[in-house]
Write a protein that holds these residues in place. Structure first.
Motif, PDB file in Angstrom:
ATOM      1  N   ARG A 292       0.820  -1.282  -0.217  1.00 38.76           N
ATOM      2  CA  ARG A 292       0.026   0.015   0.190  1.00 38.76           C
ATOM      3  C   ARG A 292       0.878   1.161   0.105  1.00 38.76           C
ATOM      4  O   ARG A 292       1.940   1.407   0.749  1.00 38.76           O
ATOM      5  N   PRO A 293       0.571   2.326  -0.633  1.00 31.23           N
ATOM      6  CA  PRO A 293       1.311   3.410  -0.794  1.00 31.23           C
ATOM      7  C   PRO A 293       1.406   3.967   0.360  1.00 31.23           C
ATOM      8  O   PRO A 293       2.789   4.667   0.813  1.00 31.23           O
ATOM      9  N   GLU A 294       0.442   3.919   1.462  1.00 33.04           N
ATOM     10  CA  GLU A 294       0.630   4.691   2.894  1.00 33.04           C
ATOM     11  C   GLU A 294       1.744   4.122   3.765  1.00 33.04           C
ATOM     12  O   GLU A 294       1.924   4.377   4.610  1.00 33.04           O
ATOM     13  N   ARG A 297       7.530   4.653   2.977  1.00 32.13           N
ATOM     14  CA  ARG A 297       7.793   6.094   3.536  1.00 32.13           C
ATOM     15  C   ARG A 297       9.160   6.619   3.091  1.00 32.13           C
ATOM     16  O   ARG A 297      10.049   5.529   2.806  1.00 32.13           O
ATOM     17  N   SER A 313       5.102  12.809  -9.417  1.00 31.11           N
ATOM     18  CA  SER A 313       4.679  13.353  -8.130  1.00 31.11           C
ATOM     19  C   SER A 313       3.335  14.023  -8.471  1.00 31.11           C
ATOM     20  O   SER A 313       3.283  15.205  -8.935  1.00 31.11           O
ATOM     21  N   ILE A 319      -2.772  15.253   0.446  1.00 30.83           N
ATOM     22  CA  ILE A 319      -1.542  14.323   0.405  1.00 30.83           C
ATOM     23  C   ILE A 319      -0.978  14.493  -1.089  1.00 30.83           C
ATOM     24  O   ILE A 319      -1.495  15.007  -1.792  1.00 30.83           O
ATOM     25  N   ARG A 320      -0.038  13.703  -1.096  1.00 30.64           N
ATOM     26  CA  ARG A 320       0.693  13.697  -2.606  1.00 30.64           C
ATOM     27  C   ARG A 320       1.000  12.187  -2.945  1.00 30.64           C
ATOM     28  O   ARG A 320       1.423  11.520  -1.786  1.00 30.64           O
ATOM     29  N   ARG A 321       0.993  11.734  -4.062  1.00 32.54           N
ATOM     30  CA  ARG A 321       1.605  10.278  -4.224  1.00 32.54           C
ATOM     31  C   ARG A 321       2.631  10.556  -5.227  1.00 32.54           C
ATOM     32  O   ARG A 321       2.637  11.198  -6.235  1.00 32.54           O
ATOM     33  N   THR A 322       3.700   9.851  -4.843  1.00 34.88           N
ATOM     34  CA  THR A 322       4.939  10.038  -5.802  1.00 34.88           C
ATOM     35  C   THR A 322       5.271   8.693  -6.474  1.00 34.88           C
ATOM     36  O   THR A 322       5.406   7.623  -5.588  1.00 34.88           O
ATOM     37  N   ARG A 333       4.562   3.299  -5.534  1.00 35.31           N
ATOM     38  CA  ARG A 333       3.794   4.630  -5.114  1.00 35.31           C
ATOM     39  C   ARG A 333       3.879   4.881  -3.900  1.00 35.31           C
ATOM     40  O   ARG A 333       3.720   3.996  -3.001  1.00 35.31           O
ATOM     41  N   GLN A 335       2.656   7.447  -0.574  1.00 31.14           N
ATOM     42  CA  GLN A 335       1.761   8.367  -0.207  1.00 31.14           C
ATOM     43  C   GLN A 335       2.336   9.065   0.967  1.00 31.14           C
ATOM     44  O   GLN A 335       2.773   8.532   1.992  1.00 31.14           O
ATOM     45  N   HIS A 336       2.447  10.576   0.919  1.00 29.92           N
ATOM     46  CA  HIS A 336       3.000  11.126   2.156  1.00 29.92           C
ATOM     47  C   HIS A 336       2.438  12.725   2.052  1.00 29.92           C
ATOM     48  O   HIS A 336       1.408  13.059   1.532  1.00 29.92           O
TER      49      HIS A 336
END
Length: 363
Positions: A292-294, A297, A313, A319-322, A333, A335-336
């Motif tokens: 999962r993107p979350e 890190r 990005s 939030i932003r997904r890179t 991906r 998520q941050h």
């Protein structure tokens, strides 16, 4: 589109006054074929009274066929459909006491909104005055009582679908069936009507089965979701269970966003980028791992599990997904926080949270 009025707070509305606790719905070993093509493979499903269950899956997975079998529009080759403990497998649709809302509004163009809503009642022999009163009550539930004398061509798409919902509810069915009723609407109206359907369902306590291919819709409104694939139910559970503990790789890929990387499994753990992670199901050998993107890190080089280069990005508000291409060539991906803005080509370092992951053995 005009905003709906609040739902009535008293029992003055006949539908609310007579709201019950819903009806139990059961599929028992349902199989269905069209010629040599098997569409449903022994589907078992038990829906509690008053529960909102979504059938979720890609096109061709069998979810609409399952709904049509429940409605009596198709007959199962094998198995039984029970409503309130009664086998209705061979009971005609018009005697199953269900309400249905389809993707197409299917309103009668020559009848006004009140007439469309009352149509089912009149066919059941309800008197004109009583039918008109109950139709207005149903329209009040969907916020359209002020539109009772308008005709379908004078309404927006969202308003027409509200009328279709009122028409399904006015007969006070034991079960409400929704077959992708929101897919033809624009995004904002779709969210408004989705939330409205859930509020009404909770107020009436009616058992509801909702067919959709949109995971966000299913996650937002369902008590439980049955994820279907190739005519079978892969997993059924609450939205939280499916997202956090997917039983199969298909569920992990269909519910939420995942990146697939290679790993080596040994029982209840899997090695990914030199880190040992718990798995949702035992496996052995080379596997695909769904991250999962979350749970990915950015970190410093000393704590990194892997490194890579930023390829894009995307800003998504809070939030932003890179997207990162790792040194091994895999794309993942992350998520941050939206305030962090990695630039294209930047070298970054990643670590993984030690949470359970879904795996699928490589073939």
């Amino acid at each position: 589109m005009t905003s709906p009025s609040p739902l009535p707070a008293t029992a003055d509305n006949v539908l609310l006054a007579e709201a019950g606790e819903g009806t139990r719905v059961q599929f028992q070993g349902i199989e269905k074929s069209y010629g040599a093509h098997r569409v449903l493979h022994g589907v078992d499903l038990d829906i509690a009274p008053g529960e909102f269950v979504s059938l979720l899956g890609p096109s061709g997975c069998g979810k609409t066929t399952a709904l049509r079998v429940l409605a009596g529009l198709e007959h199962a080759d094998v198995g039984a459909v029970l409503l309130g403990g009664q086998d209705v497998s061979r009971v005609p649709t018009n005697r199953r006491d269900i309400g249905m809302v389809f993707q197409a509004y299917s309103l009668f163009p020559h009848l006004d909104v009140a007439g469309n809503t009352a149509f089912g009642l009149r066919r059941r022999g309800v008197g004109k005055a009583a039918a008109a009163r109950r139709a207005l009550d149903a329209l009040a539930l969907v916020g359209l009582e002020a539109f009772a004398d308008r005709f379908p061509h004078q309404l927006s798409g969202g308003q027409q679908q509200r009328v279709a919902l009122a028409r399904a509810l006015v007969t006070e069915p034991r079960v409400l069936l929704l077959d992708e009723p929101l897919s033809a609407l624009d995004a904002k109206v779709r969210v408004q009507l989705r939330d409205e359907i859930r509020r009404i369902q909770l107020r009436l306590g009616i058992t509801t089965v909702f067919v959709t291919h949109d995971q966000e819709e299913a996650l937002a409104v369902s008590d439980r979701i049955a994820v279907m694939d190739a005519g079978r139910i892969d997993q059924i559970g609450t939205p939280e269970e499916l997202y956090l503990r997917p039983a199969t790789a298909h569920v992990a890929s269909f519910i939420g966003l995942s990146s697939v990387v290679s790993g080596v499994a040994s029982g209840d753990t899997v090695a990914v980028w030199g880190r040992s992670l718990p798995t949702n199901a035992p496996a052995t050998g080379a596997v695909d791992v769904h991250l999962r993107p979350e749970n990915l890190r950015f970190t410093g080089e000393a704590d990194a599990a892997t490194a890579g280069v930023v390829e894009e990005s995307t800003f998504l508000g809070s939030i932003r997904r890179t997207l990162v291409r790792t040194d091994s060539g895999e794309r993942v991906r992350v998520q941050h926080d939206a305030h962090a803005h990695p630039f294209f080509g930047e070298r970054v370092f990643l670590t993984i949270d030690p949470v359970p992951v879904a795996v699928r053995e490589k073939v």
